[in-house]
Structure formats: C-alpha cells, structure tokens
Design a protein around this motif. Structure first.
Motif, PDB file in Angstrom:
ATOM      1  N   LEU A   5      -0.216  70.274  -5.247  1.00 52.45           N
ATOM      2  CA  LEU A   5      -0.061  70.642  -6.656  1.00 52.45           C
ATOM      3  C   LEU A   5      -0.418  72.110  -6.878  1.00 52.45           C
ATOM      4  CD1 LEU A   5      -1.493  67.423  -8.347  1.00 52.45           C
ATOM      5  CD2 LEU A   5       0.895  68.195  -8.385  1.00 52.45           C
ATOM      6  N   ARG A   6      -1.460  72.580  -6.202  1.00 56.28           N
ATOM      7  CA  ARG A   6      -1.826  74.003  -6.329  1.00 56.28           C
ATOM      8  C   ARG A   6      -0.732  74.894  -5.746  1.00 56.28           C
ATOM      9  NH1 ARG A   6      -6.897  71.999  -4.968  1.00 56.28           N
ATOM     10  NH2 ARG A   6      -6.716  72.649  -2.793  1.00 56.28           N
ATOM     11  N   ALA A   7      -0.155  74.458  -4.625  1.00 56.76           N
ATOM     12  CA  ALA A   7       0.903  75.254  -4.004  1.00 56.76           C
ATOM     13  C   ALA A   7       2.125  75.349  -4.907  1.00 56.76           C
ATOM     14  CB  ALA A   7       1.287  74.648  -2.663  1.00 56.76           C
ATOM     15  N   ILE A   8       2.471  74.258  -5.579  1.00 56.99           N
ATOM     16  CA  ILE A   8       3.623  74.285  -6.486  1.00 56.99           C
ATOM     17  C   ILE A   8       3.439  75.362  -7.542  1.00 56.99           C
ATOM     18  CG2 ILE A   8       4.835  72.982  -8.282  1.00 56.99           C
ATOM     19  CD1 ILE A   8       4.299  70.450  -6.598  1.00 56.99           C
ATOM     20  N   TYR A  47       4.319  59.174  -5.810  1.00 55.10           N
ATOM     21  CA  TYR A  47       3.310  58.358  -6.490  1.00 55.10           C
ATOM     22  C   TYR A  47       1.929  59.015  -6.390  1.00 55.10           C
ATOM     23  CZ  TYR A  47       6.841  54.622  -6.250  1.00 55.10           C
ATOM     24  OH  TYR A  47       7.984  53.869  -6.373  1.00 55.10           O
ATOM     25  N   GLN A  48       1.599  59.540  -5.199  1.00 58.46           N
ATOM     26  CA  GLN A  48       0.296  60.185  -5.032  1.00 58.46           C
ATOM     27  C   GLN A  48       0.171  61.430  -5.915  1.00 58.46           C
ATOM     28  OE1 GLN A  48      -1.236  60.505  -0.850  1.00 58.46           O
ATOM     29  NE2 GLN A  48       0.674  59.462  -0.339  1.00 58.46           N
ATOM     30  N   LEU A  49       1.257  62.169  -6.052  1.00 57.21           N
ATOM     31  CA  LEU A  49       1.217  63.379  -6.872  1.00 57.21           C
ATOM     32  C   LEU A  49       1.034  63.041  -8.344  1.00 57.21           C
ATOM     33  CD1 LEU A  49       4.076  65.443  -5.181  1.00 57.21           C
ATOM     34  CD2 LEU A  49       1.625  65.909  -5.045  1.00 57.21           C
ATOM     35  N   ILE A  50       1.804  62.076  -8.864  1.00 57.99           N
ATOM     36  CA  ILE A  50       1.717  61.786 -10.304  1.00 57.99           C
ATOM     37  C   ILE A  50       0.435  61.045 -10.655  1.00 57.99           C
ATOM     38  CG2 ILE A  50       4.217  61.813 -10.588  1.00 57.99           C
ATOM     39  CD1 ILE A  50       4.221  58.799 -10.653  1.00 57.99           C
ATOM     40  N   ASP A  51      -0.243  60.462  -9.656  1.00 52.34           N
ATOM     41  CA  ASP A  51      -1.500  59.760  -9.921  1.00 52.34           C
ATOM     42  C   ASP A  51      -2.715  60.663  -9.744  1.00 52.34           C
ATOM     43  OD1 ASP A  51      -0.218  57.362 -10.499  1.00 52.34           O
ATOM     44  OD2 ASP A  51      -0.342  56.616  -8.440  1.00 52.34           O
ATOM     45  N   HIS A  52      -2.504  61.884  -9.258  1.00 50.21           N
ATOM     46  CA  HIS A  52      -3.646  62.775  -9.009  1.00 50.21           C
ATOM     47  C   HIS A  52      -4.144  63.352 -10.334  1.00 50.21           C
ATOM     48  CE1 HIS A  52      -6.003  66.157  -7.423  1.00 50.21           C
ATOM     49  NE2 HIS A  52      -6.062  65.445  -6.297  1.00 50.21           N
ATOM     50  N   PRO A  53      -5.464  63.453 -10.506  1.00 48.80           N
ATOM     51  CA  PRO A  53      -5.995  63.958 -11.792  1.00 48.80           C
ATOM     52  C   PRO A  53      -5.574  65.375 -12.138  1.00 48.80           C
ATOM     53  CG  PRO A  53      -7.748  63.716 -10.140  1.00 48.80           C
ATOM     54  CD  PRO A  53      -6.554  63.021  -9.605  1.00 48.80           C
ATOM     55  N   ASP A  54      -5.216  66.188 -11.135  1.00 52.69           N
ATOM     56  CA  ASP A  54      -4.816  67.571 -11.415  1.00 52.69           C
ATOM     57  C   ASP A  54      -3.389  67.695 -11.937  1.00 52.69           C
ATOM     58  OD1 ASP A  54      -7.273  68.426 -10.589  1.00 52.69           O
ATOM     59  OD2 ASP A  54      -6.619  69.129  -8.615  1.00 52.69           O
ATOM     60  N   THR A  58      -1.946  66.795 -14.619  1.00 50.60           N
ATOM     61  CA  THR A  58      -1.793  67.193 -16.027  1.00 50.60           C
ATOM     62  C   THR A  58      -2.155  68.651 -16.252  1.00 50.60           C
ATOM     63  OG1 THR A  58      -4.044  66.403 -16.493  1.00 50.60           O
ATOM     64  CG2 THR A  58      -2.232  64.844 -16.864  1.00 50.60           C
ATOM     65  N   ARG A  59      -2.807  69.272 -15.252  1.00 48.11           N
ATOM     66  CA  ARG A  59      -3.211  70.682 -15.389  1.00 48.11           C
ATOM     67  C   ARG A  59      -2.320  71.613 -14.565  1.00 48.11           C
ATOM     68  NH1 ARG A  59      -8.117  67.811 -14.893  1.00 48.11           N
ATOM     69  NH2 ARG A  59      -8.204  68.187 -12.638  1.00 48.11           N
ATOM     70  N   THR A  60      -1.278  71.068 -13.940  1.00 47.91           N
ATOM     71  CA  THR A  60      -0.418  71.861 -13.062  1.00 47.91           C
ATOM     72  C   THR A  60       0.803  72.363 -13.824  1.00 47.91           C
ATOM     73  OG1 THR A  60      -1.125  70.560 -11.144  1.00 47.91           O
ATOM     74  CG2 THR A  60       0.887  71.854 -10.912  1.00 47.91           C
ATOM     75  N   ASP A  61       1.143  73.626 -13.581  1.00 48.13           N
ATOM     76  CA  ASP A  61       2.319  74.230 -14.198  1.00 48.13           C
ATOM     77  C   ASP A  61       3.533  73.997 -13.292  1.00 48.13           C
ATOM     78  OD1 ASP A  61       4.251  75.777 -15.402  1.00 48.13           O
ATOM     79  OD2 ASP A  61       3.224  77.694 -15.110  1.00 48.13           O
ATOM     80  N   PHE A  62       4.496  73.223 -13.782  1.00 46.34           N
ATOM     81  CA  PHE A  62       5.691  72.904 -13.018  1.00 46.34           C
ATOM     82  C   PHE A  62       6.914  73.706 -13.482  1.00 46.34           C
ATOM     83  CE2 PHE A  62       3.221  68.869 -12.802  1.00 46.34           C
ATOM     84  CZ  PHE A  62       3.007  68.845 -11.431  1.00 46.34           C
ATOM     85  N   ALA A  63       6.675  74.813 -14.157  1.00 39.31           N
ATOM     86  CA  ALA A  63       7.800  75.566 -14.729  1.00 39.31           C
ATOM     87  C   ALA A  63       8.768  76.078 -13.668  1.00 39.31           C
ATOM     88  CB  ALA A  63       7.264  76.737 -15.554  1.00 39.31           C
ATOM     89  N   SER A  64       8.274  76.346 -12.458  1.00 35.74           N
ATOM     90  CA  SER A  64       9.149  76.888 -11.403  1.00 35.74           C
ATOM     91  C   SER A  64       9.989  75.814 -10.734  1.00 35.74           C
ATOM     92  CB  SER A  64       8.305  77.585 -10.331  1.00 35.74           C
ATOM     93  OG  SER A  64       7.442  76.653  -9.691  1.00 35.74           O
ATOM     94  N   LEU A  65       9.604  74.541 -10.887  1.00 36.10           N
ATOM     95  CA  LEU A  65      10.241  73.456 -10.147  1.00 36.10           C
ATOM     96  C   LEU A  65      11.620  73.151 -10.720  1.00 36.10           C
ATOM     97  CD1 LEU A  65       9.548  71.571  -7.753  1.00 36.10           C
ATOM     98  CD2 LEU A  65       8.803  69.873  -9.437  1.00 36.10           C
ATOM     99  N   ALA A 116       8.676  62.030 -16.570  1.00 36.52           N
ATOM    100  CA  ALA A 116       7.841  62.547 -17.662  1.00 36.52           C
ATOM    101  C   ALA A 116       6.928  63.664 -17.168  1.00 36.52           C
ATOM    102  CB  ALA A 116       7.018  61.411 -18.262  1.00 36.52           C
ATOM    103  N   VAL A 117       6.470  63.577 -15.913  1.00 31.61           N
ATOM    104  CA  VAL A 117       5.565  64.581 -15.352  1.00 31.61           C
ATOM    105  C   VAL A 117       6.318  65.849 -14.941  1.00 31.61           C
ATOM    106  CG1 VAL A 117       4.075  65.116 -13.378  1.00 31.61           C
ATOM    107  CG2 VAL A 117       3.816  62.937 -14.576  1.00 31.61           C
ATOM    108  N   PHE A 118       7.391  65.694 -14.194  1.00 33.27           N
ATOM    109  CA  PHE A 118       8.065  66.847 -13.584  1.00 33.27           C
ATOM    110  C   PHE A 118       9.226  67.388 -14.405  1.00 33.27           C
ATOM    111  CE2 PHE A 118       6.390  64.465  -9.833  1.00 33.27           C
ATOM    112  CZ  PHE A 118       5.484  65.418  -9.411  1.00 33.27           C
ATOM    113  N   GLY A 119       9.742  66.591 -15.335  1.00 31.54           N
ATOM    114  CA  GLY A 119      10.881  67.030 -16.118  1.00 31.54           C
ATOM    115  C   GLY A 119      12.189  66.561 -15.501  1.00 31.54           C
ATOM    116  N   PRO A 120      13.316  67.043 -15.999  1.00 29.99           N
ATOM    117  CA  PRO A 120      14.642  66.580 -15.558  1.00 29.99           C
ATOM    118  C   PRO A 120      15.089  67.232 -14.254  1.00 29.99           C
ATOM    119  CG  PRO A 120      14.917  68.237 -17.238  1.00 29.99           C
ATOM    120  CD  PRO A 120      13.421  68.044 -17.098  1.00 29.99           C
TER     121      PRO A 120
END
Length: 548
Positions: A272-275, A291-298, A300-307, A327-331
């Motif tokens: 998540l930090r690398a993203i 599943y592991q990524l969307i269940d990790h507590p971080d 909600t604090r990760t910026d996925f704008a580049s993804l 819902a987490v990563f967007g379309p």
C-alpha cells in the motif's frame, strides 16, 4: 551440453496442435522485445530493494549473462531453471536464456527440496540458477540430490559457480539471438504440479510471438486497460514473480517501456505504501492478495489516485468482495481468465466492472480478440445458457504437455484445449464459470456447484470469505461442507448460514457443516487450497463423531 538438432524441434508430442511455421533467420518474439527495450533504453525498467536498472542496463546485463551461460556450455535446446524469486537477477537470467534458445523453467520457492529435485529431474534442465540471498538455503538443501543439475549462483553462494563473476568478463555488445521459432521457450509447471503427478505446458518461441501479436493488437484499442499500459510513466507493482504468469500483465508493460517495482512477496502494508509513494499505475494480484489489501487497516489512508488498472486473475472474486474492492480502488478493476495451458482467454474490463449491470460481476468476461471459446456437452456445442465444459482455441496456446503425449492427446482435441472448467455463455458472449469439473459435489446424483454456494455465503454481511467443498456421505453419496471467515467483530451462526443457502439455492446445496476459520488456507501460488479445507472439515466431522 546442447541437444541434437532433432531435440530442438517441437514436433514431438504435438498431438492435437497445429504445426508451427519455423523461421530460420529470426524470432519475432525476441526481435519485438529487444526492439522495445532499445526504444525505451533511457527509461527505468526495474526498481528493487533501493536500486534501479534502465532498459539499457537490462540489455547490457542480459547480453553478458547470455555469453556467460554459453561459456559454460549452454545452447539451443538446453533447459535453464531458476527459483521464482522476484529479483532483477532472476529476470535477467530468464531473458538471457531466451537469447540462447534455451527453454526456461521456474521452480516454485514454496516446494520442499525433495519435490524441487523431482521437478528438476522431470524437466531435464542443464543448470539451476539461484539468488544467494533468498535462495541460499534452498540451493544448499538441493545440493547432491538425485536429479539436481549443475548449480550457478548470482553472486557468491554456498554451492555452485558464481555466474555474475563469469558475466563480468564478458562484453556488453549485442548478442545475436540463437533462438528459432520452433525451439521450446517455456516449460510451465501447472498449479496442480505439487503433491501429485507433475504436469507442465511447453510453448515454442512461435507461440510466444503469437502472444506478443495479441497484446500489440490489444494495445491499439480505445479501452481503459490498454490506455493504462500506454500511458507515459506507467509503473507496475509486482509481488507475483516476473517469471510466473509472464503473459498476463508483464508482457504488455515491457512492450510499452513500463517501470516494474518488484517485491519478493506480498506484505499488504508495504504494498500500500509503494502504491502511493511510487505512484503505481498498474497492480497485478490474485484474489487472495486483493482481499489482504482491502482488509488492511492502512487501506483507508492510502492515496490510490495514480492507480489506473488492477488486474486480478487465478480465480474469480466473490461478487460481495469484488464490490468492496471496487469501492476501495475505484473503477480500475479488470479480471483475466486463462490457464497455464492457454494463457489469456477472457477479459472482464474496467468498463464491464463499472457498468450498472451487477450480473456481469459474476462473469469472467468475454474472449479476447482472436480467442475462440466453446461450451461443450460431450461432443456437442452447448446452447446459450447451457452448462458444459469450456473449451478454448488460440494461436498462442501451449504446444503440448512436457514429455506426456497421452495427456496432451486427452487435453487438446482437434486443436481445442479442454479446460476442465464448467461454465456457460450468455447471448452477449460473456462467459460464466460454474465450477471445476473436479469440484462439483454430487448430492443424490444432482450437481451442486460450489461457486454458487460460495457466492451466497460470501454475500452475507458478516462473511468475509467462503469456500465450499464436497466430502463422501453414506446417505447422499456426497455432501456439501463449507468454511467461512467472518469479518472482525461480526457474528453469524452456522445455522443461519446453512439456512441462507437452503433458501437462496436448495436443500441439496445446503452445507452439512460450516467451519469458522481465521483465514482460508491458500496455496503458495495464491489460490484457495480446497484440499486443505477438505482436511479441516474432515477433522471436524471426525472429532464430532468421536465426541458423539
């Protein structure tokens, strides 16, 4: 060490597959890849462990390694194996072996030393290359075992010759490729090659060239998936080994000069930090990784704008978990369906995911251009909506199984590969998986499809993940059993879940037992381990029987 001319041909064991047209003077796959590397020479190709290499660096080092490998006696038709460590060194060996016309074999890092030795003997490779850091203990454990070939280390190691030291004395000038179109390039162990009979899919360079052509055609399309790879500054986070599932996402990224950020394995927090910090634009995962990524507590604090693209493959996601990921990563999600024997088959695009059509989330998408898909019941082609075995024909499918002509003949029939997956086609050409043939549960001789049962269970708000399996039953022949993982602090009883399946599906589909677990067992390849779930359920049943 090189094989005879007869051994260089892929004509043997090609039962059921179309003959390739040999090209004596060039290899389209290598020519195209090398051209892409030269075209993007100044771009950063690989970021790993604080260092980086440009595409020009990759060319220099692969030329030197190819000469070093040739210097120890390797040539066309020889086999080069390497542990599937996600490092620049392993990637360079993989590419250098291709220049020589060798076939490459990736050895799973999670297998035992005795199992790895069996794989190496089965694959008839001439050398095993390893990274002294992550693989020193593995290499030492293999040393001296029957079937283990000459070892080469990428730096000083406990066993074998230092290949990097040999390469350091070689020039960096271009190395003319030795490979020809009908040489074997890849021998890929299938995911079923542990704990049982070994099975591997063999591909010629010609078939890899057809895969390149397919991606080049895809790259011209005005769709989100293609645009993500074409975008300037494309960067891809890869914790799945580069030498594994090469055609799924690594190949189009290489052709477009993307940057690969390599991690040895998934650590959700680190990923998540690398993203965010590396401005990752393409992410490739197995569903268990997502599943592991969307269940990790971080998360909600990760910026996925580049993804711009999250590619998942290896298995479908349950619709409930898929909606959470969207819902987490967007379309940006897309699914690829394929097998070791077929490579790419279907694509469920980001546009499909974003459509206001929830039924599409149960689909694995539509066949890619040039891919033919039929659903068959016996020898007949199934009607729209009728369940049967999914059969596939592509220009880049495997040539044959390695050293198993009988299995090849069973699997490739009139040029079509029998996948062993059950599914159906809808009127728009979307393909829906129903089950693996081996995973159907026959309750009172009625087919119960575990995918349907799992989707119902995973749709409960308290359930994070579910797996359904079948076990022998003295009254009904087989019975359905399930294992589920609940969301933290969520409560749901076994009786509630059994009733849910009974109401949504049928009494036959209702799990006889529901086992609550902290996590669903997965194989080291990232797939859900249904055999392990069966064992856990059997233990539960046995324990209950003894206590009763």
């Amino acid at each position: 060490m090189s094989r005879s001319a007869a051994d260089l041909s892929a004509a043997e064991e090609t039962s059921g597959s179309a003959p390739d047209s040999p090209c004596p003077d060039s290899c389209f796959y290598l020519d195209t890849l090398l051209s892409a590397f030269h075209r993007n020479a100044d771009r950063v190709a690989v970021v790993h462990d604080g260092g980086s290499l440009t595409y020009a660096d990759l060319l220099d080092e692969m030329y030197r390694l190819a000469r070093a490998l040739e210097g120890v006696g390797l040539g066309r038709g020889d086999g080069v194996a390497a542990f599937q460590d996600n490092t620049p060194g392993t990637l360079l060996v993989w590419m250098a072996s291709r220049l020589l016309g060798c076939y490459f074999v990736g050895i799973p890092t999670y297998s035992s030393a005795s199992e790895q030795a069996k794989m190496l003997e089965f694959m008839e490779v001439s050398v095993l290359v390893y990274e002294p850091g992550p693989a020193a203990e593995r290499a030492a454990a293999l040393a001296g075992q029957h079937g283990v070939p000459t070892m080469l280390s990428l730096g000083p190691g406990p066993v074998g010759t230092d290949l990097l030291a040999l390469a350091a004395d070689q020039p960096r000038t271009p190395f003319p490729p030795r490979a020809r179109e009908d040489d074997i390039a890849d021998v890929l162990l299938t995911s079923g090659s542990t704990g049982g009979r070994l099975k591997a899919a063999a591909y010629t360079f010609q078939r890899l060239g057809e895969l390149v052509k397919a991606w080049l055609a895809f790259d011209t399309q005005d769709v989100a998936g293609a645009a993500a790879y074409r975008a300037p500054g494309c960067s891809l986070l890869r914790f799945i080994a580069m030498t594994m599932s090469h055609g799924v996402a690594a190949l189009p990224a290489m052709l477009n000069g993307a940057t690969f950020v390599l991690q040895q394995s998934l650590d959700p927090g680190v990923a998540l930090r690398a993203i965010e910090e590396q401005r990752i634009s393409v992410l490739t995962t197995f569903p268990s990784h997502t599943y592991q990524l969307i269940d990790h507590p971080d998360v909600t604090r990760t910026d996925f704008a580049s993804l711009r693209l999250l590619v998942y493959y290896g298995a479908p996601m349950s619709p409930a978990r898929l909606k959470r990921a969207m819902a987490v990563f967007g379309p940006v999600l897309c699914q690829i369906y394929g097998q070791t024997e077929t490579r790419l088959v279907c694509w469920l695009s980001p546009e499909d995911h974003a459509a206001d059509r929830p039924e599409l989330l149960r689909s694995i998408g539509r066949p890619l251009p040039g891919v033919e898909v039929q659903v068959r019941t016996g020898t007949a082609v199934a009607a729209v909506g009728e369940i049967g075995e999914i059969c596939v024909r592509t220009a880049y499918q495997m040539n044959h199984y390695w050293r198993q002509p009988e299995l090849t003949a069973e699997t490739i029939v009139d040029g079509w590969i029998r996948t062993g997956d059950l599914g159906y086609l809808d009127a728009e050409g979307y393909v829906y998986l129903v089950d693996r043939l081996r995973d159907i549960v026959l309750v009172n001789a009625i087919n119960c499809y575990t995918v349907d049962i799992e989707n119902v269970l995973a749709g409960h708000p308290a359930v994070r993940e579910a797996v359904a399996v079948g076990l022998p039953d003295p009254h009904t022949g087989e019975a359905v059993h399930a294992a589920v993982v609940r969301h933290p602090d969520a409560e749901v009883s076994e009786a509630e879940l059994r009733a849910l399946v009974r109401v949504e599906l049928s009494e036959l589909d209702e799990p006889r037992t529901v086992l609550f677990l902290d996590a669903i067992p997965v194989t080291r390849a990232g797939k859900r381990d249904k055999n392990a779930v069966r064992e856990l359920v059997a233990q539960r049943i046995g324990s209950a029987g003894r206590s009763g």
